[in-house]
Design an enzyme around this catalytic site. Structure first.
Site, PDB file in Angstrom:
ATOM      1  N   ASN A  11       0.882  -1.166   0.000  1.00  0.00           N
ATOM      2  CA  ASN A  11       0.000   0.000   0.000  1.00  0.00           C
ATOM      3  C   ASN A  11       0.925   1.223   0.000  1.00  0.00           C
ATOM      4  O   ASN A  11       1.468   1.595   1.037  1.00  0.00           O
ATOM      5  CB  ASN A  11      -0.869  -0.041   1.257  1.00  0.00           C
ATOM      6  CG  ASN A  11      -1.852   1.107   1.327  1.00  0.00           C
ATOM      7  OD1 ASN A  11      -1.838   2.008   0.487  1.00  0.00           O
ATOM      8  ND2 ASN A  11      -2.696   1.088   2.336  1.00  0.00           N
ATOM      9  N   LYS A  18       3.452   0.857   3.034  1.00  0.00           N
ATOM     10  CA  LYS A  18       3.086  -0.161   4.018  1.00  0.00           C
ATOM     11  C   LYS A  18       3.115  -1.516   3.322  1.00  0.00           C
ATOM     12  O   LYS A  18       2.734  -1.609   2.154  1.00  0.00           O
ATOM     13  CB  LYS A  18       1.692   0.110   4.569  1.00  0.00           C
ATOM     14  CG  LYS A  18       1.626   1.384   5.370  1.00  0.00           C
ATOM     15  CD  LYS A  18       0.250   1.567   5.993  1.00  0.00           C
ATOM     16  CE  LYS A  18       0.179   2.918   6.671  1.00  0.00           C
ATOM     17  NZ  LYS A  18      -1.145   3.474   6.764  1.00  0.00           N
ATOM     18  N   ARG A  93      -2.570  -2.100  -3.423  1.00  0.00           N
ATOM     19  CA  ARG A  93      -3.758  -1.282  -3.284  1.00  0.00           C
ATOM     20  C   ARG A  93      -3.609  -0.110  -4.251  1.00  0.00           C
ATOM     21  O   ARG A  93      -2.629   0.645  -4.169  1.00  0.00           O
ATOM     22  CB  ARG A  93      -3.853  -0.764  -1.858  1.00  0.00           C
ATOM     23  CG  ARG A  93      -5.050   0.094  -1.642  1.00  0.00           C
ATOM     24  CD  ARG A  93      -5.140   0.512  -0.212  1.00  0.00           C
ATOM     25  NE  ARG A  93      -6.352   1.277  -0.003  1.00  0.00           N
ATOM     26  CZ  ARG A  93      -6.677   1.810   1.157  1.00  0.00           C
ATOM     27  NH1 ARG A  93      -5.898   1.656   2.193  1.00  0.00           N
ATOM     28  NH2 ARG A  93      -7.789   2.477   1.286  1.00  0.00           N
ATOM     29  N   HIS A 181     -12.487   3.327  -0.483  1.00  0.00           N
ATOM     30  CA  HIS A 181     -12.488   2.357   0.624  1.00  0.00           C
ATOM     31  C   HIS A 181     -13.163   1.043   0.219  1.00  0.00           C
ATOM     32  O   HIS A 181     -13.643   0.295   1.072  1.00  0.00           O
ATOM     33  CB  HIS A 181     -13.199   2.919   1.881  1.00  0.00           C
ATOM     34  CG  HIS A 181     -12.440   4.018   2.554  1.00  0.00           C
ATOM     35  ND1 HIS A 181     -13.045   5.163   3.019  1.00  0.00           N
ATOM     36  CD2 HIS A 181     -11.129   4.156   2.824  1.00  0.00           C
ATOM     37  CE1 HIS A 181     -12.138   5.958   3.552  1.00  0.00           C
ATOM     38  NE2 HIS A 181     -10.954   5.366   3.433  1.00  0.00           N
ATOM     39  N   ARG A 241      -9.660  16.391   6.254  1.00  0.00           N
ATOM     40  CA  ARG A 241     -10.508  16.768   5.105  1.00  0.00           C
ATOM     41  C   ARG A 241     -11.901  17.143   5.620  1.00  0.00           C
ATOM     42  O   ARG A 241     -12.359  16.565   6.594  1.00  0.00           O
ATOM     43  CB  ARG A 241     -10.626  15.584   4.133  1.00  0.00           C
ATOM     44  CG  ARG A 241      -9.333  15.250   3.432  1.00  0.00           C
ATOM     45  CD  ARG A 241      -9.432  13.941   2.670  1.00  0.00           C
ATOM     46  NE  ARG A 241      -8.612  12.910   3.272  1.00  0.00           N
ATOM     47  CZ  ARG A 241      -8.660  11.619   2.957  1.00  0.00           C
ATOM     48  NH1 ARG A 241      -9.501  11.178   2.060  1.00  0.00           N
ATOM     49  NH2 ARG A 241      -7.873  10.749   3.555  1.00  0.00           N
ATOM     50  N   ARG A 285      -8.050  10.351  19.131  1.00  0.00           N
ATOM     51  CA  ARG A 285      -7.632  10.099  20.519  1.00  0.00           C
ATOM     52  C   ARG A 285      -7.276  11.403  21.221  1.00  0.00           C
ATOM     53  O   ARG A 285      -7.651  11.615  22.382  1.00  0.00           O
ATOM     54  CB  ARG A 285      -6.402   9.176  20.550  1.00  0.00           C
ATOM     55  CG  ARG A 285      -6.746   7.732  20.299  1.00  0.00           C
ATOM     56  CD  ARG A 285      -5.512   6.933  20.001  1.00  0.00           C
ATOM     57  NE  ARG A 285      -4.973   7.296  18.684  1.00  0.00           N
ATOM     58  CZ  ARG A 285      -4.185   6.519  17.956  1.00  0.00           C
ATOM     59  NH1 ARG A 285      -3.811   5.356  18.420  1.00  0.00           N
ATOM     60  NH2 ARG A 285      -3.759   6.909  16.779  1.00  0.00           N
ATOM     61  N   GLU A 379      -8.035  -4.789   4.898  1.00  0.00           N
ATOM     62  CA  GLU A 379      -7.877  -4.543   3.457  1.00  0.00           C
ATOM     63  C   GLU A 379      -6.734  -5.370   2.874  1.00  0.00           C
ATOM     64  O   GLU A 379      -6.811  -5.837   1.739  1.00  0.00           O
ATOM     65  CB  GLU A 379      -7.612  -3.048   3.216  1.00  0.00           C
ATOM     66  CG  GLU A 379      -8.856  -2.210   3.476  1.00  0.00           C
ATOM     67  CD  GLU A 379      -8.553  -0.807   3.979  1.00  0.00           C
ATOM     68  OE1 GLU A 379      -7.897  -0.687   5.041  1.00  0.00           O
ATOM     69  OE2 GLU A 379      -8.961   0.160   3.339  1.00  0.00           O
TER      70      GLU A 379
HETATM   71  P1  ADP Z   1      -6.065   5.164   7.860  1.00  0.00           P
HETATM   72  O1  ADP Z   1      -7.152   5.901   7.127  1.00  0.00           O
HETATM   73  O2  ADP Z   1      -4.774   5.899   7.934  1.00  0.00           O
HETATM   74  O3  ADP Z   1      -5.941   3.710   7.479  1.00  0.00           O
HETATM   75  P2  ADP Z   1      -6.984   4.108  10.379  1.00  0.00           P
HETATM   76  O4  ADP Z   1      -8.148   3.334   9.958  1.00  0.00           O
HETATM   77  O5  ADP Z   1      -5.762   3.366  10.815  1.00  0.00           O
HETATM   78  O6  ADP Z   1      -6.587   5.223   9.324  1.00  0.00           O
HETATM   79  O7  ADP Z   1      -7.428   5.084  11.565  1.00  0.00           O
HETATM   80  C1  ADP Z   1      -6.509   5.936  12.176  1.00  0.00           C
HETATM   81  C2  ADP Z   1      -7.254   6.830  13.144  1.00  0.00           C
HETATM   82  O8  ADP Z   1      -7.973   6.030  14.092  1.00  0.00           O
HETATM   83  C3  ADP Z   1      -6.332   7.691  13.996  1.00  0.00           C
HETATM   84  O9  ADP Z   1      -6.010   8.892  13.341  1.00  0.00           O
HETATM   85  C4  ADP Z   1      -7.167   7.937  15.225  1.00  0.00           C
HETATM   86  O10 ADP Z   1      -7.904   9.125  15.011  1.00  0.00           O
HETATM   87  C5  ADP Z   1      -8.133   6.785  15.285  1.00  0.00           C
HETATM   88  N1  ADP Z   1      -7.950   5.916  16.450  1.00  0.00           N
HETATM   89  C6  ADP Z   1      -7.098   4.898  16.610  1.00  0.00           C
HETATM   90  N2  ADP Z   1      -7.208   4.356  17.844  1.00  0.00           N
HETATM   91  C7  ADP Z   1      -8.167   5.063  18.489  1.00  0.00           C
HETATM   92  C8  ADP Z   1      -8.742   5.022  19.801  1.00  0.00           C
HETATM   93  N3  ADP Z   1      -8.368   4.116  20.694  1.00  0.00           N
HETATM   94  N4  ADP Z   1      -9.710   5.913  20.086  1.00  0.00           N
HETATM   95  C9  ADP Z   1     -10.114   6.840  19.190  1.00  0.00           C
HETATM   96  N5  ADP Z   1      -9.604   6.932  17.963  1.00  0.00           N
HETATM   97  C10 ADP Z   1      -8.641   6.066  17.604  1.00  0.00           C
END
Ligand code: ADP
Length: 404
Positions: A11, A18, A93, A181, A241, A285, A379
């Site tokens: 990816n 990744k 991907r 997605h 965004r 978070r 994914e």
């Molecule tokens: P990407 O679109 O980069 O694949 P992910 O699906 O990995 O993103 O999601 C990443 C986001 O998930 C982080 O930016 C964070 O906002 C959120 N996240 C991860 N762990 C937690 C948690 N324990 N509580 C709240 N939000 C979280």
């Protein structure tokens, strides 16, 4: 030593790549053994690899700078460190398959040329996806590569979901809603009937809430509508965004503030969303842990956007039978699931607070009309499975042609 066939999944983004390695030659037996990333591409590249139990196998700075050299390093590292692994395929991907690619495809020079033609549709992502394919072909030309598209799953949508109300000639040129997605939604479409067989034919709202976020209206496992459109900007607010925004705002910014395309692009892709509203962070978070009123407002705007789009998509499906939360925020944030579900209460959604806190698979209350699930997305596994399928069918077809 006994060698086992494995598939490398890639990816590739603008500054990071990744990867995962899956053992197995059939999708039923796929086993994720290694995952990691090369970050800081173009600046200070760094390599991190972990095994399936998240044990760190490597964490080091890299000397190489161009993609081919970095991929060469990765291939040699896998050969050396992953005992008994023989790479037989790579799956990528790829963000955009345009209208042409409704399914994964084996990479050939012709396919690559077609995918390059789609760069104007996804200029921030597609070039990096393709650069990784070209670099891999350079360092390991014999390795078959398969492109898996984020748009493909949405090709089943009816015309009215895919079309903007703009002059037809623009639509015919490709200015239409594609949705993204798709690999995540496809994985959920396969997992949900395993978790809840009674929902195989159901109208399901899937909320993929990560740093990029979108929603998909799925009927009998097929995409009917989705919140992202021509680009990955539309729909719900995201990390950086804005989600849906009145296009008149962009005209205003151009006319009154003299902003050009590049500046508007930066505003929309990198400075808006949770970060823009909170002024604190794009990470959910951080907002949950902050006492700042602006953090609470950003969180509220996010949940409001998800519930509002969710209700609209229920309309597209002609009703709602189930809700699924997935991706970083959807899988991990008890608070976001709870707020969004509350806002969808009028549609018959009620959560069981303890199940939600415990991140159970089914988090709805026993008397909730609409069952609600948390299903971790995967994914990479979807890409690995597609890669093996595509190559197996390609081989079968070649064998058939040879026999004719
Ligand atoms: P990407 O679109 O980069 O694949 P992910 O699906 O990995 O993103 O999601 C990443 C986001 O998930 C982080 O930016 C964070 O906002 C959120 N996240 C991860 N762990 C937690 C948690 N324990 N509580 C709240 N939000 C979280």
């Amino acid at each position: 030593m006994l060698q086992r066939d494995a598939c490398l999944i890639i990816n590739a983004g603008s500054s990071s790549l990744k990867f995962s390695v899956f053992l197995g030659s059939g999708k039923a037996e796929l086993e994720a053994v290694i995952n990691g990333q090369i970050s800081g591409i173009g600046t200070e590249p760094r390599f991190l690899a972990k095994d399936a139990s998240k044990r760190v196998l490597a964490d080091q700075a890299l000397e190489q700078s161009d993609r081919a050299a970095l991929l060469g390093f990765l291939l040699r590292w896998i050969e050396r460190e992953a005992e008994g692994v023989r790479l037989v395929a790579a799956g990528h991907r790829v963000v955009h398959g345009g209208t042409r690619f409704a399914a994964p495809v084996r990479l050939t020079p012709e396919v690559l040329a077609e995918l390059e033609g789609l760069i104007p549709l996804a200029p921030l992502h597609q070039p990096h996806n393709l650069a990784a394919m070209k670099a891999l072909a350079e360092v390991f030309p014999a390795l078959p590569q398969v492109a898996c598209f984020d748009t493909a799953f949405h090709q089943t949508q009816p015309w009215q979901s895919q079309t903007f109300a703009i002059p037809r000639e623009l639509t015919e040129e490709g200015v239409r809603r594609y949705g993204f997605h798709g690999l995540s939604y496809e994985y959920i479409a396969q997992r949900l009937p395993q978790v809840a067989p009674e929902l195989a034919e159901a109208r399901v709202l899937v909320c993929h809430l990560g740093s990029g976020a979108s929603l998909c209206a799925m009927r009998a496992g097929k995409s009917v509508d989705t919140s992202m459109g021509f680009t990955a900007l539309d729909g719900v607010p995201m990390g950086t965004r804005p989600g849906s925004i009145d296009p008149g705002v962009l005209i205003y910014l151009m006319r009154q503030k003299g902003m050009g395309a590049d500046e508007i692009e930066r505003l929309l892709y990198h400075k808006s969303g949770l970060l823009g509203v909170s002024g604190i962070s794009n990470d959910m978070r951080d907002l949950e842990n902050s006492d700042a009123p602006a953090a609470a407002e950003a969180l509220e705007l996010f949940c409001h956007g998800v519930a509002k789009q969710g209700a609209a998509l229920a309309g597209s499906m002609g009703g709602l039978d189930a809700v699924v939360f997935t991706a970083g925020v959807g899988e991990n944030s008890t608070l976001v699931r709870s707020r969004v579900s509350e806002k969808l209460g009028w549609l018959g959604v009620t959560l069981d607070a303890a199940a939600n806190r415990a991140k159970a698979t089914r988090i709805s209350a026993a008397d909730s009309r609409i069952p609600v699930f948390v299903i971790p997305t995967d994914e990479e596994r979807m890409i690995a499975s597609h890669t093996l399928d595509t190559l197996a069918h390609g081989t079968a077809r070649h064998a058939l042609l040879a026999a004719e």
